[in-house]
Design an enzyme around this catalytic site. Structure first.
Site, short mmCIF file in Angstrom:
data_model
loop_
_atom_site.label_atom_id
_atom_site.label_comp_id
_atom_site.label_asym_id
_atom_site.label_seq_id
_atom_site.Cartn_x
_atom_site.Cartn_y
_atom_site.Cartn_z
N ARG A 62 6.69 6.57 9.97
CA ARG A 62 7.79 5.62 10.15
C ARG A 62 8.09 4.99 8.79
O ARG A 62 7.37 5.21 7.81
CB ARG A 62 7.40 4.55 11.17
CG ARG A 62 7.10 5.15 12.55
CD ARG A 62 6.99 4.08 13.60
NE ARG A 62 6.59 4.63 14.89
CZ ARG A 62 7.40 5.22 15.75
NH1 ARG A 62 8.68 5.34 15.45
NH2 ARG A 62 6.95 5.69 16.89
N ALA A 63 9.16 4.23 8.72
CA ALA A 63 9.59 3.64 7.46
C ALA A 63 8.51 2.73 6.89
O ALA A 63 7.82 2.03 7.62
CB ALA A 63 10.88 2.85 7.66
N ILE A 64 8.38 2.75 5.56
CA ILE A 64 7.51 1.80 4.87
C ILE A 64 8.39 0.69 4.31
O ILE A 64 8.41 -0.43 4.81
CB ILE A 64 6.71 2.49 3.76
CG1 ILE A 64 5.85 3.61 4.33
CG2 ILE A 64 5.82 1.46 3.04
CD1 ILE A 64 5.10 4.40 3.28
N GLY A 118 12.92 7.03 -1.50
CA GLY A 118 13.67 6.24 -2.45
C GLY A 118 15.17 6.41 -2.35
O GLY A 118 15.92 5.66 -2.97
N ASP A 163 4.62 0.51 -2.27
CA ASP A 163 4.40 1.92 -1.93
C ASP A 163 3.85 2.58 -3.18
O ASP A 163 4.56 3.19 -3.95
CB ASP A 163 5.72 2.56 -1.50
CG ASP A 163 5.51 3.94 -0.89
OD1 ASP A 163 4.35 4.32 -0.67
OD2 ASP A 163 6.51 4.63 -0.66
N SER A 166 -1.44 9.63 1.26
CA SER A 166 -0.77 9.54 2.55
C SER A 166 -0.09 10.85 2.90
O SER A 166 -0.27 11.40 3.99
CB SER A 166 0.26 8.40 2.52
OG SER A 166 1.10 8.43 3.65
#
Length: 504
Positions: A205-207, A178, A266, A274
Site C-alpha cells: 500500500r502507499a507509503i 516518486g 522512505d 522492502s
C-alpha cells in the site's frame, strides 16, 4: 468484583489506532496501581487462549469502568477477544534488540544476527510505534551499507512465508516510486502473464504517495488474499495482483511501512530490503526494477540512480535472484489519475485500448512488459515491445486481467468521487514545470489513498500550450471539507504547475 483481583474485563472501544495494538485503563484502576503501569508502558495482555503486547494509554474519564480494560480495534483483533472476557496483565519483557537500534543510531553497523533480532522482534509485535520510529530513523537516508541491507533483507525473508514454484523461472517488476500516477504494474502483469510468464505479483500500500498498487487494485478486485488463495490464482492464471501484507510474505514490511508513512520517510536501504524481500518471498528469480529520475521524483540524479541500482543488484545477487535495473523519465506524473480510483480508471482505459487512454502510461507499460518478455526469451532482443503491444491490442491482456480479478474475488468498476473542482490556467503559455511531490501531497490532502475516489486528475503535460481558463487539473474528494482543505493548501502554494510565456 474484589478490588484486589488481578484481572479486568475486556471492552471493545472501537478506536482505530492504525495497526498498533493499544490498551486503555483508568488511571485509578487497581491493576494499574498494582503493576505500576504508566502511560506508554508496554503491557502483555493474556486471556485463556491468546496473548499480545500492547501500548498502554491512561484514561481519566468514564468511557471505561474500574473493572474494564478497553482495547483498540487492532488489539481486539489480534487478541481474538470477546466482550466481557477476562484478561490478566503484566509488564512485557524488555526488548533486547532495541540495544542494536541504539547502537546503529550511534554508528555501529548491523550484523546478520542483530538485523535478524530486530526484524524478529518487529514481526512478533514487540516494538511500539516509538521504537519503530527509532529503527526507521536509524536506517534513514543512506544510513545502511550494502552488507546491512543484505542482512535486513535476509531477516525479512526468514521471518515470513515463502512461495516455491517447482523450479520455474518466476518474474517480477517494481518501480521505486516518486512519480504520481505511475500505475504500470497491473498492465505489465496482464501482458506478461498472457504471454506465458509466471508473475505472482504482490504489492504494498502507499507509503508517502497517494496510492500504491495494492490500493489501486483494491478498487477493482479484492487484494487481501490468503497464502493458499494466492497460490491457487497463480497456478490457474500464471499471475496475481495481491497485497503482500495479507499473505504473510515479509510480514515486517507492512509494519515498517505504516510508521514510515507517518514519518514521511522512505529510506534507500529499507526500500531495497522492502522490495527485494517481497520478491524473494513471492518466489521470483528475475526482477526488473524501474528507477525514474527527475527533480521532484524520489531519485533526482543519475548518480543516485546508479548507487541504488548497484545496491539492488548486489542485494539480489547475495540472496540468489537476478535484478535488472533500468532508468526512466521522472520529470512529471504518469497518466492522468493520481489516487486509487483515478489510477484504476487509467489502467482500464489502457487495457481496453480506449482512444482516451493516456499514451505515456501505455508506452511505459509496454516498455517494461517488453523487457520482461525478452528476459524470459519470449521475444528476441529488441522485439519485446512489439510482442507486448500485439498482446495488448489483441485484447489478450484485458482478458487475462479480468480472469485474474475474477479469481481473486470478482471485478468492480471504479466510481468517481462526489466532489470535484477544476483548477484553470491564469495566463497563456507553455507548461514548463510540474512538481511531482506537490501534486502527490495535494492528492493526499484531498483524502487519498484512504478515500479511494479522492485525488488529482491531470489535464496537461510538460510542453503543452495553454490558454487562459484552460483546465490544468481537477481535484476529486468525497466530502466538501476535504476538498476545501486541499484548496486552502493550494492557495498558499500556487505553483504546482508552472506556466511560462511563450516567446516567438
Amino acid at each position: 468484583m474484589d478490588s484486589t483481583s488481578d484481572f479486568l474485563h475486556l471492552h471493545r472501544l472501537g478506536v482505530d489506532t492504525h495497526q498498533e495494538p493499544v490498551v486503555y485503563m483508568r488511571r485509578d484502576c487497581h491493576v494499574c496501581h498494582a503493576e505500576g503501569f504508566n502511560a506508554q508502558s508496554r503491557i502483555k495482555i493474556m486471556t485463556d487462549h491468546h496473548s499480545i503486547i500492547a501500548t498502554l494509554n491512561i484514561v481519566d474519564s468514564e468511557i471505561i469502568s474500574h473493572q474494564q480494560a478497553g482495547l483498540s480495534e487492532t488489539a481486539w483483533r489480534l487478541l481474538h477477544a470477546q466482550e466481557g472476557e477476562v484478561a490478566t496483565f503484566g509488564h512485557a519483557k524488555p526488548v533486547e534488540s532495541t540495544a542494536f537500534v541504539r547502537g546503529k543510531l550511534f554508528g555501529k553497523l548491523l550484523s546478520d544476527e542483530s538485523a535478524y533480532s530486530i526484524v524478529q522482534d518487529i514481526r512478533e509485535g514487540r516494538y511500539s510505534d516509538i521504537q519503530l520510529a527509532a529503527y526507521i530513523t536509524a536506517c534513514a537516508g543512506q544510513g545502511l551499507n550494502v552488507n546491512e541491507v543484505i542482512a535486513i533483507t535476509k531477516a525479512m525473508v526468514a521471518t515470513g512465508k515463502r512461495f516455491q514454484w517447482s523450479g520455474q523461472e518466476v518474474f517480477d517488476k517494481h518501480c521505486v516510486g516518486g512519480l504520481p500516477g505511475y500505475r504500470t504494474t497491473p498492465i505489465v502483469v496482464a501482458i506478461a502473464s498472457a504471454c506465458g510468464l509466471i508473475m505472482p505479483k504482490t504489492s504494498s500500500r502507499a507509503i508517502t504517495s497517494p496510492a500504491g498498487t495494492a490500493d489501486t487494485m483494491e478498487v477493482m478486485t479484492p487484494v487481501t488474499l490468503s497464502f493458499e488463495h494466492m497460490r491457487e490464482v497463480v497456478e490457474q492464471h500464471g499471475a496475481c495482483l495481491a497485497w503482500g501484507g495479507s499473505v504473510n510474505l515479509s510480514p515486517t514490511d507492512d509494519v515498517v511501512i505504516r510508521v514510515e508513512r507517518a514519518l514521511d520517510i522512505d529510506s534507500e536501504g529499507q526500500l531495497v530490503a522492502s522490495v527485494l524481500s517481497k520478491k524473494i518471498a513471492a518466489g521470483a528469480t528475475q526482477v526488473l526494477i524501474d528507477i525514474p529520475i527527475g527533480p521532484t521524483a524520489k531519485i533526482r540524479t543519475q548518480e543516485a540512480a546508479a548507487h541504488l541500482q548497484k545496491l539492488m543488484v548486489a542485494t539480489g545477487e547475495a540472496l540468489g535472484i537476478k535484478v535488472h535495473a533500468i532508468t526512466s523519465d521522472g520529470t512529471q506524473p504518469v497518466g492522468r489519475g493520481i489516487g486509487p480510483v483515478l489510477e484504476a480508471r487509467d489502467v482500464l482505459t489502457v487495457l481496453r485500448c480506449e482512444p482516451e487512454a493516456p499514451t505515456d502510461l501505455a508506452e511505459r507499460s509496454l516498455v517494461l512488459a517488453g523487457a520482461l518478455l525478452e528476459l524470459a526469451h519470449k521475444a528476441q532482443p529488441g522485439e519485446g515491445f512489439k510482442l507486448a503491444q500485439k498482446t495488448l491490442w489483441s485484447g489478450k491482456a484485458l482478458d487475462k486481467f479480468m480472469a485474474i480479478c475474477e479469481s481473486q474475488g470478482g471485478f468492480t468498476e471504479p466510481e468517481l468521487a462526489a466532489q470535484q473542482h477544476t483548477i484553470t490556467a491564469s495566463q497563456h503559455g507553455i507548461i514548463s514545470y510540474i512538481d511531482n511531490r506537490f501534486i502527490a501531497r495535494l492528492a493526499r490532502l484531498a483524502g487519498a489513498p484512504e478515500v479511494k475516489a479522492a485525488g488529482v486528475e491531470m489535464h496537461v503535460r510538460l510542453g503543452d500550450a495553454v490558454e487562459v481558463g484552460q483546465p490544468l487539473f481537477t481535484l476529486h474528494a468525497n466530502a466538501p471539507g476535504e476538498l476545501a482543505y486541499a484548496l486552502d493548501f493550494l492557495q498558499l502554494h500556487p505553483e504546482a504547475v508552472r506556466i511560462e510565456e511563450e516567446y516567438l
